[in-house]
Design an enzyme around this catalytic site. Structure first.
Site, PDB file in Angstrom:
ATOM      1  N   VAL A  15      81.751  69.636   1.711  1.00 36.43           N
ATOM      2  CA  VAL A  15      82.457  70.915   1.786  1.00 36.43           C
ATOM      3  C   VAL A  15      82.330  71.526   3.182  1.00 36.43           C
ATOM      4  CG1 VAL A  15      82.505  73.281   0.897  1.00 36.43           C
ATOM      5  CG2 VAL A  15      82.304  71.369  -0.681  1.00 36.43           C
ATOM      6  N   GLY A 280      82.112  61.646 -13.301  1.00 33.73           N
ATOM      7  CA  GLY A 280      80.843  61.641 -12.575  1.00 33.73           C
ATOM      8  C   GLY A 280      80.988  62.467 -11.317  1.00 33.73           C
ATOM      9  N   CYS A 283      79.815  67.088  -8.724  1.00 32.30           N
ATOM     10  CA  CYS A 283      80.265  68.412  -9.160  1.00 32.30           C
ATOM     11  C   CYS A 283      80.316  68.585 -10.678  1.00 32.30           C
ATOM     12  CB  CYS A 283      81.634  68.702  -8.565  1.00 32.30           C
ATOM     13  SG  CYS A 283      81.605  68.605  -6.783  1.00 32.30           S
ATOM     14  N   LYS A 343      84.420  57.563  -8.088  1.00 30.56           N
ATOM     15  CA  LYS A 343      85.877  57.460  -8.231  1.00 30.56           C
ATOM     16  C   LYS A 343      86.388  56.746  -6.990  1.00 30.56           C
ATOM     17  CE  LYS A 343      87.108  61.779  -5.993  1.00 30.56           C
ATOM     18  NZ  LYS A 343      87.957  62.942  -6.003  1.00 30.56           N
TER      19      LYS A 343
END
Ligand code: UGA
Length: 457
Positions: A15, A280, A283, A343
């Site tokens: 982030v 998964g 977060c 992912k």
């Protein structure tokens, strides 16, 4: 051109780093602070440290000019108008978010605060954190009129972080002071006025034409809850479709048709209805647990979230049962695994269901040859290669002489694999797909025994 604002971003993880280079891309001057000297040196040298599309290009463009990297938070606090806190909020043993990094940063900011600053929570935090930050700063002797604390949650996804940041669905600014809200509205003005989208894009391949995103001004508490509630809702959607996929398996229905059928209802929407081996990442698992814990502490029964977690955990067990149903016994079986990241398009393996499954398979006595386009280096640190685990150089190296191939991450390159070559490489042409990357009829035509999630085989 909107006005350039001096911004400090504390924390250079997904982030923080993405926010820093994107703020520079929007025209602002940014100091990115991290207490890890090696990280700062790497970033100064142009190494992003994480696999994220378009991040290397933006870092190269702005590093050491519009984005400077430092370990000196005091200097950054003195120089900047807004200080974004984007440090980690890991899960504690009780399921709550551990806010000790946020508190430490707040106290350090307080020690160098001599003129008005806006301190912005960017990390995902539970409701009331804003108040705790304010109290921590006041406790350190800073007068109330010298600062405001604002909540500005981030909704970017890993893998598409840069594009998500610059083309968001919405921007949420939770501020209890007009002065602070005005500064944040100014920071996002290049996006909300649409001005940024009229400039030539610096990111090759990304269309710069976009509808300006709405900016929602809320109270600080509402903004904090919006972030947790958004992630929890998305997790609910995934667990819901996973449960429906189990129902489809039991009835020989097709979850893809069902998802399309329900997703066309605009009140439901087509996104986040892909069934699989469970969500998964850094977060959803953490935020669902934290939101549940917040509710519990407030005496609110949000049992639905426990159910979501239960379904998510059971998806992995169901997948393992599917492998067993295809191979009969597991001990001594040679399995090819495609995908380790939580992912596709990321090297992040935090809370990856793929890693959990590899561990479960090894526990069952299988031998695993695993391949991932980006996540092997990180996985090796947690799960070193050994007698039962080998890291392969590509998908075919993993598949070589295997009793079956398991697809555990939705990398686009796996979906495009040469199926004839795969057929010839495997010892037995069995593919068990936890991400529904292939069309069952195409797999059948190629001669595979193909099992996927919630679709007739
Ligand atoms: C998620 C949210 O999507 C972002 O909006 C949010 O900002 C971010 O968390 C965060 O709080 O920082 P991210 O964890 O990067 O983003 O990844 P997602 O794309 O949301 O995927 C999360 C997990 O859900 C993955 O394991 C993915 O495979 C799984 N998933 C997603 C499904 O199983 N089915 C779906 O239909 C969609």
């Amino acid at each position: 051109m909107s006005e350039a604002i001096s911004i400090a971003v504390v924390g250079s993880g997904y982030v923080g780093l993405v926010a820093a280079v994107c703020f520079a891309e929007m025209g602002h001057d940014v100091i990115c602070v991290d207490n890890d000297e090696r990280k700062v040196a790497a970033l100064q040298g142009g190494d992003t440290l994480i696999h994220e599309n378009y991040l290397p290009e933006l870092l190269e463009r702005y590093r050491n000019t519009k984005v400077r990297f430092t370990t000196d938070l005091a200097e950054a606090t003195r120089e900047c108008e807004a200080i974004f806190i984007a440090v980690g909020t890991p899960q504690s043993e009780t399921g709550d978010a551990d806010l000790s990094y946020v508190e430490a940063v707040a106290c350090e900011i307080a020690r160098s605060l001599t003129s008005y600053k806006v301190i912005v929570e960017k990390s995902t935090v539970p409701v009331y954190t804003n108040e705790w930050i304010r109290r921590a700063i006041e406790r350190n002797g800073v007068a109330r009129e010298l600062f405001d604390v604002v909540s500005n949650p981030e909704f970017l996804r890993e893998g598409t972080a840069v594009v998500d940041f610059l083309h968001p669905d919405r921007i949420v600014v939770g501020a209890d002071s007009e002065r602070a809200a005005a500064l944040l509205n100014g920071i996002y003005a290049p996006l909300t006025t649409g001005e940024y989208y009229t400039r030539p894009s610096h990111i090759e391949g990304v269309c710069n034409v976009a509808t300006p995103p709405p900016l929602l001004n809320t109270s600080t508490k509402s903004a904090e809850i919006i972030k947790h509630a958004s992630n929890a809702f998305l997790a609910v959607k995934i667990s819901f479709i996973n449960a429906v996929s189990n129902l489809c398996e039991a009835t020989d229905a097709n979850v893809e048709q069902v998802a399309r059928g329900i997703g066309l209802d605009s009140r439901i929407g087509p996104k986040f209805l892909r069934p699989g081996i469970g969500y998964g990442g850094s977060c959803f698992p953490k935020d669902v647990a934290a939101f549940r814990s917040v509710a519990e502490q407030l005496g609110i029964d949000f049992g639905m979230l426990s159910e979501v977690e239960k379904i998510n955990a059971s998806q992995k067990k169901r997948f393992l049962a599917k492998v067993r149903s295809a191979l009969w016994t597991l001990r001594g079986k040679r399995l090819a695994v495609l995908g380790l990241a939580f992912k596709g398009e990321t090297d992040d393996i935090r809370e990856s269901p793929a890693i959990d499954l590899v561990e479960m398979l090894i526990g069952e006595g299988c031998t695993v040859a695993a391949y991932d386009p980006a996540a092997i280096k990180r996985t090796e640190q947690e799960l070193p290669a050994g007698a039962q685990l080998r890291y392969a150089t590509d998908a075919f190296d993993a598949a070589n002489d295997a009793d079956a191939l398991l697809v555990l991450t939705d990398w686009a390159e796996f979906a495009a694999i040469d199926l004839d070559k795969l057929y010839a490489t495997l010892r037995y042409p069995i593919v068990i797909d936890g991400r529904n990357l292939f069309d069952p009829s195409v797999m059948q035509e190629h001669g595979f025994t193909y099992l996927s999630v919630g679709r007739p085989s």
